[in-house]
Design an enzyme around this catalytic site. Structure first.
Site, PDB file in Angstrom:
ATOM      1  N   HIS A   1      -7.489  -6.207   0.222  1.00 60.94           N
ATOM      2  CA  HIS A   1      -6.280  -5.313   0.324  1.00 60.94           C
ATOM      3  C   HIS A   1      -5.708  -5.958   1.351  1.00 60.94           C
ATOM      4  CE1 HIS A   1      -4.324  -1.670   0.712  1.00 60.94           C
ATOM      5  NE2 HIS A   1      -4.263  -1.168   1.742  1.00 60.94           N
TER       6      HIS A   1
ATOM      7  N   ASP B   1      -9.722  -5.076  -4.495  1.00 60.14           N
ATOM      8  CA  ASP B   1      -9.019  -3.903  -3.090  1.00 60.14           C
ATOM      9  C   ASP B   1     -10.112  -3.286  -3.498  1.00 60.14           C
ATOM     10  OD1 ASP B   1      -7.433  -2.085  -2.125  1.00 60.14           O
ATOM     11  OD2 ASP B   1      -5.509  -3.207  -2.255  1.00 60.14           O
TER      12      ASP B   1
ATOM     13  N   SER C   1       0.557  -1.100   0.149  1.00 61.93           N
ATOM     14  CA  SER C   1      -0.310  -0.242   0.347  1.00 61.93           C
ATOM     15  C   SER C   1       1.017   1.230   0.020  1.00 61.93           C
ATOM     16  CB  SER C   1      -0.465  -0.286   1.223  1.00 61.93           C
ATOM     17  OG  SER C   1      -1.920   1.132   1.225  1.00 61.93           O
TER      18      SER C   1
END
Length: 220
Positions: A195, A168, A110
């Protein structure tokens, strides 16, 4: 095969996501570390900036971030006019590579993947602070802050594996695919999940195939 011939695993520096920490990242990558056992060792570090507030703050392990798009906040899609904290984070990664190394590559998740991509850009330009040979970027994205635009001006010539979650909801798949396009010959691995750092059999095979291209760095 290269790593096996050298008799030791590759060493990979892990960069956690926004509102995570080294400890939380370690807890959430257990399946990945098991999948890579014998081939790659994952060593994570904390981002330098505590994230203010939030129910996850338990005092001794505050959630952290690599940079902010607004005062004490971060949104991946924000075109931040005055992003703050990135230089400290680049220095923290350089310090980790120097003090805990040698490392062979990076694995970012991320916001950590977005930071790792910036490190790749600096490495490709010859910045001696970042002696890494590859990066695995999970749920990554390109920063939209104009101040960060210089990282993406030319295609980034460093081997990368981009892991994209089709479901995601935090970093949408098109953002991760857009980041991959900023690189020369990126390898893109899609998975049906959301995610997180996936480590089921298909992803394990892709990680090992990618890592087989690299040999461990010599010790200092």
């Amino acid at each position: 095969a290269g790593a096996m011939a050298e008799g030791r695993p590759l060493r990979v520096l892990g960069l956690h996501g926004y509102r995570q920490s080294e400890r939380r990242f370690r807890q959430r990558t257990g399946a990945l570390r098991k999948a890579l056992r014998g081939r790659a060792e994952l060593v994570a570090v904390n981002a330098p900036h505590p994230v203010p507030g939030g129910e996850e703050d338990d005092g001794d392990d505050p959630p952290r971030g690599w940079w902010f798009s607004g005062p004490g906040t971060f949104e991946a899609g924000e075109v931040a006019a005055a992003p703050a904290g990135l230089e400290e984070s680049l220095s923290a990664v350089a310090a980790a590579l120097a003090e805990l190394g040698p490392f062979d590559g990076l694995l970012g998740f991320s916001q950590g993947a977005a930071l790792a991509a910036m490190v790749c850009a600096l490495r490709a330009r010859g910045d001696p602070r970042f002696p890494v040979a590859f990066a695995i970027l999970v749920a990554g994205f390109a920063s939209r802050a104009p101040a960060h635009g210089h990282f993406y001006r030319e295609p980034i010539a460093l081997p990368t594996l981009h892991v994209v979650g089709d479901a995601d909801a935090v970093i949408a798949a098109p953002l991760s695919r857009d980041l991959a396009r900023r690189f020369v010959e990126p390898v893109v691995l899609s998975h049906p999940g959301g995610h997180f750092v996936p480590a089921a059999a298909p992803q394990k095979a892709a990680y090992l195939d990618f890592l087989s291209r690299f040999r461990p760095a010599r010790g200092r």
